[in-house]
Design an enzyme around this catalytic site. Structure first.
Site, PDB file in Angstrom:
ATOM      1  CG  ASN A  84      -1.774   1.300   1.442  1.00 58.72           C
ATOM      2  OD1 ASN A  84      -1.934   1.969   0.445  1.00 58.72           O
ATOM      3  ND2 ASN A  84      -2.439   1.372   2.467  1.00 58.72           N
ATOM      4  CD1 TRP A  85       3.342   1.133  -3.160  1.00 61.98           C
ATOM      5  CD2 TRP A  85       3.315   2.520  -4.894  1.00 61.98           C
ATOM      6  NE1 TRP A  85       3.916   0.564  -3.885  1.00 61.98           N
ATOM      7  CE2 TRP A  85       4.078   1.247  -5.208  1.00 61.98           C
ATOM      8  CE3 TRP A  85       3.247   3.339  -5.993  1.00 61.98           C
ATOM      9  CZ2 TRP A  85       4.611   1.000  -6.605  1.00 61.98           C
ATOM     10  CZ3 TRP A  85       3.751   3.143  -7.206  1.00 61.98           C
ATOM     11  CH2 TRP A  85       4.415   2.082  -7.483  1.00 61.98           C
ATOM     12  CE  LYS A  86      -0.086   3.275   4.864  1.00 62.77           C
ATOM     13  NZ  LYS A  86       0.008   3.232   6.140  1.00 62.77           N
ATOM     14  CG  HIS A 128      -5.813   1.928   5.400  1.00 66.78           C
ATOM     15  ND1 HIS A 128      -5.423   2.802   6.153  1.00 66.78           N
ATOM     16  CD2 HIS A 128      -4.666   0.957   5.182  1.00 66.78           C
ATOM     17  CE1 HIS A 128      -4.029   2.517   6.441  1.00 66.78           C
ATOM     18  NE2 HIS A 128      -3.575   1.446   5.741  1.00 66.78           N
ATOM     19  CD  GLU A 177      -3.347  -2.307   7.340  1.00 71.69           C
ATOM     20  OE1 GLU A 177      -2.353  -2.664   6.770  1.00 71.69           O
ATOM     21  OE2 GLU A 177      -3.952  -1.261   7.119  1.00 71.69           O
ATOM     22  CB  SER A 219       5.418  -1.805  11.913  1.00 73.32           C
ATOM     23  OG  SER A 219       4.986  -0.617  12.255  1.00 73.32           O
ATOM     24  N   GLY A 245       2.862  -1.247   4.158  1.00 72.15           N
ATOM     25  CA  GLY A 245       3.210   0.224   3.896  1.00 72.15           C
ATOM     26  C   GLY A 245       4.371   0.825   3.436  1.00 72.15           C
ATOM     27  N   GLY A 246       5.206   1.557   4.512  1.00 71.32           N
ATOM     28  CA  GLY A 246       6.523   1.877   4.338  1.00 71.32           C
ATOM     29  C   GLY A 246       7.438   1.111   3.894  1.00 71.32           C
TER      30      GLY A 246
HETATM   31  P1  13P Z   1       3.093   0.571   7.726  1.00 76.34           P
HETATM   32  O1  13P Z   1       3.883  -0.679   7.080  1.00 76.34           O
HETATM   33  O2  13P Z   1       4.035   1.656   7.169  1.00 76.34           O
HETATM   34  O3  13P Z   1       3.219   0.155   9.174  1.00 76.34           O
HETATM   35  O4  13P Z   1       1.851   0.633   7.066  1.00 76.34           O
HETATM   36  C1  13P Z   1       0.981  -0.393   7.003  1.00 76.34           C
HETATM   37  C2  13P Z   1      -0.408  -0.069   6.355  1.00 76.34           C
HETATM   38  O5  13P Z   1      -1.367   0.847   7.018  1.00 76.34           O
HETATM   39  C3  13P Z   1      -0.607  -0.842   4.976  1.00 76.34           C
HETATM   40  O6  13P Z   1      -1.940  -0.698   4.788  1.00 76.34           O
END
Ligand code: 13P
Length: 257
Positions: free
Chosen positions: A9-11, A100, A172, A218, A239-240
């Protein structure tokens, strides 16, 4: 048995140019092992909506699927700033992340709105990935399961029988997102097991056993193996660590013991 899904998920990150560079590096790494990886896992990336055309083009012929991070429940109309399922499908999008925690908490989406989006995605044969998770405060108050199962049941309510097996769930915990503090594999498995049980009550054993439940919060190359080795953790929503080709490619190769 259920296949693993590793989803990025690149956000709200990357420009079109940066996205193309990232996809090219991912492809040169992941496509090399595509046949081996394809035996037991799927890979997905979900860029911001405006980057979907560029990423779709960059993914042509790749083994990586394309997802969206959100969508509206109507197909078209006066909904400024929104995108619909038919628009996404036109670019080869196959999955959509819905509910989300950032949509819930920053943009105040509630269970009813999320449910309408889930039903719309299913109707269009886009696989919805319903995100559920408790906040730190709810976690500390011992309310994690209550919150997660309420979100789960509300989010999936009213699904036609033929769509029930086509959804995915992502647990999550909000306190683990972007904090570097992932749930331990045992904590996550406990919640995933409860989600599976609730799915069984809602949809029956066979469908519950087929639905993939991802963990997010994470996830890194260092913790993914122990998470996905748990019986009810069927992959990761990252995410990150999905924004760097080397870390995401390593997560994609997670070892399931
Ligand atoms: P992180 O992996 O950056 O904690 O984000 C998780 C997330 O929200 C994936 O949708």
């Amino acid at each position: 048995m259920r296949r693993i899904l590793i989803a990025g998920n690149w956000k709200m990150n990357l420009t079109a140019l940066e996205a193309r560079v990232l996809v090219a590096s991912l492809r040169s790494d992941i496509d090399r092992d595509a046949a081996a990886l394809a035996r037991d896992r799927d890979v997905l990336i979900a860029p911001p909506a405006v980057l979907i055309p560029a990423v779709s083009q960059a993914l042509a012929g790749a083994s990586i699927a394309l997802g969206a991070q959100n969508m509206h429940f109507e197909d078209q109309g006066a909904f400024t700033g929104e995108v619909s399922a038919p628009m996404l499908k036109g670019f080869g999008v196959t999955h959509v992340i819905l509910g989300h925690s950032e949509r819930r908490h920053v943009f105040h989406e509630n269970d009813d709105l999320i449910n309408r989006k889930i039903l719309a995605a299913a109707r269009h044969r886009l696989t919805p990935i319903l995100c559920v998770g408790e906040t730190q405060h709810e976690h500390d108050a011992g309310r994690a399961l209550e919150v997660v199962l309420t979100q789960l049941q509300a989010g999936l309510s009213g699904l036609y029988p033929q769509h029930r097996g086509e959804v995915m769930v992502a647990y999550e915990p909000v306190w683990a997102i972007g904090t570097g503090r992932n749930a331990t594999p045992e904590q996550a498995e406990h919640v995933h097991g409860a989600i599976r049980e609730s799915l069984r009550d809602q949809f029956g054993q066979e469908i519950a056993d087929s639905i993939r439940i991802l963990y997010g919060g994470s996830v890194t190359a260092d913790n993914v193996d122990s998470l996905v080795s748990k019986p009810n953790i069927d992959g990761a929503l990252v995410g990150g660590a999905s924004l760097k080709a080397d870390s995401f490619a390593r997560i994609v190769r997670a070892r399931v013991d």
